[in-house]
Design a protein around this motif. Structure first.
Motif, mmCIF file in Angstrom:
data_model
loop_
_atom_site.group_PDB
_atom_site.id
_atom_site.type_symbol
_atom_site.label_atom_id
_atom_site.label_comp_id
_atom_site.label_asym_id
_atom_site.label_seq_id
_atom_site.Cartn_x
_atom_site.Cartn_y
_atom_site.Cartn_z
ATOM 1 N N MET A 1 0.857 -1.165 0.000
ATOM 2 C CA MET A 1 0.000 0.000 0.000
ATOM 3 C C MET A 1 0.901 1.225 0.000
ATOM 4 O O MET A 1 1.769 1.368 0.844
ATOM 5 N N ASP A 2 0.678 2.100 -0.968
ATOM 6 C CA ASP A 2 1.494 3.301 -1.047
ATOM 7 C C ASP A 2 0.794 4.529 -0.505
ATOM 8 O O ASP A 2 1.437 5.409 0.053
ATOM 9 N N THR A 3 -0.491 4.651 -0.723
ATOM 10 C CA THR A 3 -1.219 5.838 -0.280
ATOM 11 C C THR A 3 -2.585 5.433 0.245
ATOM 12 O O THR A 3 -3.101 4.371 -0.089
ATOM 13 N N VAL A 4 -3.163 6.320 1.058
ATOM 14 C CA VAL A 4 -4.491 6.077 1.610
ATOM 15 C C VAL A 4 -5.326 7.331 1.413
ATOM 16 O O VAL A 4 -4.883 8.435 1.724
ATOM 17 N N ALA A 5 -6.523 7.135 0.890
ATOM 18 C CA ALA A 5 -7.512 8.206 0.820
ATOM 19 C C ALA A 5 -8.664 7.803 1.723
ATOM 20 O O ALA A 5 -9.063 6.640 1.740
ATOM 21 N N ALA A 6 -9.170 8.758 2.451
ATOM 22 C CA ALA A 6 -10.288 8.490 3.351
ATOM 23 C C ALA A 6 -11.279 9.634 3.230
ATOM 24 O O ALA A 6 -10.873 10.795 3.248
ATOM 25 N N PRO A 7 -12.554 9.324 3.094
ATOM 26 C CA PRO A 7 -13.542 10.403 3.118
ATOM 27 C C PRO A 7 -13.390 11.205 4.410
ATOM 28 O O PRO A 7 -12.910 10.670 5.419
ATOM 29 N N PRO A 8 -13.768 12.478 4.420
ATOM 30 C CA PRO A 8 -13.571 13.310 5.617
ATOM 31 C C PRO A 8 -14.093 12.684 6.908
ATOM 32 O O PRO A 8 -13.412 12.731 7.939
ATOM 33 N N ARG A 9 -15.264 12.066 6.880
ATOM 34 C CA ARG A 9 -15.792 11.455 8.108
ATOM 35 C C ARG A 9 -14.907 10.300 8.564
ATOM 36 O O ARG A 9 -14.603 10.162 9.744
ATOM 37 N N SER A 10 -14.465 9.475 7.625
ATOM 38 C CA SER A 10 -13.575 8.366 7.987
ATOM 39 C C SER A 10 -12.245 8.886 8.510
ATOM 40 O O SER A 10 -11.689 8.338 9.460
ATOM 41 N N ALA A 11 -11.721 9.937 7.879
ATOM 42 C CA ALA A 11 -10.471 10.521 8.355
ATOM 43 C C ALA A 11 -10.635 11.023 9.787
ATOM 44 O O ALA A 11 -9.725 10.878 10.612
ATOM 45 N N ASP A 12 -11.792 11.573 10.082
ATOM 46 C CA ASP A 12 -12.056 12.016 11.447
ATOM 47 C C ASP A 12 -12.083 10.824 12.402
ATOM 48 O O ASP A 12 -11.509 10.869 13.487
ATOM 49 N N TRP A 13 -12.744 9.742 11.991
ATOM 50 C CA TRP A 13 -12.794 8.544 12.834
ATOM 51 C C TRP A 13 -11.397 7.963 13.045
ATOM 52 O O TRP A 13 -11.094 7.402 14.090
ATOM 53 N N LEU A 14 -10.551 8.083 12.027
ATOM 54 C CA LEU A 14 -9.204 7.508 12.076
ATOM 55 C C LEU A 14 -8.149 8.493 12.575
ATOM 56 O O LEU A 14 -6.963 8.194 12.532
ATOM 57 N N ARG A 15 -8.572 9.656 13.054
ATOM 58 C CA ARG A 15 -7.613 10.727 13.354
ATOM 59 C C ARG A 15 -6.482 10.272 14.267
ATOM 60 O O ARG A 15 -5.346 10.712 14.114
ATOM 61 N N ASP A 16 -6.749 9.367 15.204
ATOM 62 C CA ASP A 16 -5.691 8.891 16.096
ATOM 63 C C ASP A 16 -4.711 7.962 15.389
ATOM 64 O O ASP A 16 -3.612 7.711 15.898
ATOM 65 N N ASP A 17 -5.112 7.429 14.227
ATOM 66 C CA ASP A 17 -4.268 6.485 13.487
ATOM 67 C C ASP A 17 -3.642 7.088 12.237
ATOM 68 O O ASP A 17 -2.864 6.412 11.547
ATOM 69 N N LEU A 18 -3.961 8.331 11.906
ATOM 70 C CA LEU A 18 -3.472 8.929 10.666
ATOM 71 C C LEU A 18 -1.947 8.977 10.625
ATOM 72 O O LEU A 18 -1.346 8.677 9.589
ATOM 73 N N GLY A 19 -1.326 9.337 11.717
ATOM 74 C CA GLY A 19 0.136 9.384 11.754
ATOM 75 C C GLY A 19 0.754 8.027 11.458
ATOM 76 O O GLY A 19 1.725 7.934 10.692
ATOM 77 N N ALA A 20 0.187 6.979 12.034
ATOM 78 C CA ALA A 20 0.710 5.624 11.799
ATOM 79 C C ALA A 20 0.505 5.212 10.341
ATOM 80 O O ALA A 20 1.389 4.586 9.746
ATOM 81 N N LEU A 21 -0.648 5.573 9.758
ATOM 82 C CA LEU A 21 -0.886 5.249 8.347
ATOM 83 C C LEU A 21 0.090 6.000 7.445
ATOM 84 O O LEU A 21 0.609 5.445 6.476
ATOM 85 N N GLU A 22 0.352 7.257 7.768
ATOM 86 C CA GLU A 22 1.295 8.041 6.975
ATOM 87 C C GLU A 22 2.712 7.487 7.109
ATOM 88 O O GLU A 22 3.454 7.431 6.133
ATOM 89 N N GLU A 23 3.070 7.046 8.313
ATOM 90 C CA GLU A 23 4.384 6.435 8.508
ATOM 91 C C GLU A 23 4.486 5.118 7.735
ATOM 92 O O GLU A 23 5.505 4.834 7.100
#
Length: 144
Positions: A1-23
Motif C-alpha cells: 500500500m502506497d497511499t491512503v484516501a479516506a472520506p472526511p468522516r472516515s479521516a475524522d474517525w481515524l484521526r488517532d491512526d493517521l500518523g501511523a498510516l502516513e508512517e
C-alpha cells in the motif's frame, strides 16, 4: 500500500491512526482535494483498490458525481486507465435497489474489476455484520 484516501468522516474517525498510516505508507493520508497551486503529494498510482465501497460511493462513482475526494480519485482513475479493483460493502436491503446492479455493471464496462456477488462481496442481511473480506480485495489488487 502506497497511499491512503479516506472520506472526511472516515479521516475524522481515524484521526488517532493517521500518523501511523502516513508512517506506514510514506505519504500523507488525503481526504480532500488539494488547493490550486499545491503540489500533488502522491506518486502516480500503479493500481487502485477502493474498498469498502458504500452504496452512495458506488452510485456516485458510476455516475461520475465526484463531489468527494475519494470518488474523484477513482473516477479519474478510469480515465487515466489505472487498473482498479473495487469491493462494495452494502447490506441486502441496499443490494435489492436496482441502481446497485446498474452501477456495478457500468463500472465493470469501464474496466473496473468489481468484486461483488458470487466471486466477491456478498451482501449481508440488514442488521447482520459479517467480517469484510479484506484479504480477497487486497490480494486481487496485488495481482494487477
Amino acid at each position: 500500500m502506497d497511499t491512503v484516501a479516506a472520506p472526511p468522516r472516515s479521516a475524522d474517525w481515524l484521526r488517532d491512526d493517521l500518523g501511523a498510516l502516513e508512517e506506514l505508507t510514506g505519504h500523507q493520508v488525503r481526504s480532500r482535494y488539494k488547493r490550486p497551486g499545491e503540489p500533488d503529494v502522491w506518486p502516480k498510482a500503479d493500481v487502485i483498490l477502493f474498498a469498502p465501497v458504500t452504496a452512495n460511493s458506488l452510485n456516485s462513482w458510476a455516475l461520475c458525481l465526484s463531489s468527494t475526494f475519494v470518488v474523484g480519485v477513482v473516477a479519474e482513475g478510469i480515465g487515466k486507465r489505472i487498473p482498479t479493483v473495487a469491493m462494495p460493502c452494502v447490506n441486502a436491503a441496499y443490494a435489492a435497489h436496482p441502481q446497485i446492479d446498474r452501477s456495478v455493471e457500468t463500472l465493470r464496462a469501464a474496466g473496473v474489476e468489481v468484486l461483488y456477488g458470487e466471486n466477491g462481496f456478498v451482501p449481508n442481511p440488514s442488521g447482520e455484520r459479517n467480517p469484510y473480506p479484506w484479504r480477497a480485495a487486497v490480494d486481487r489488487a496485488l495481482q494487477k
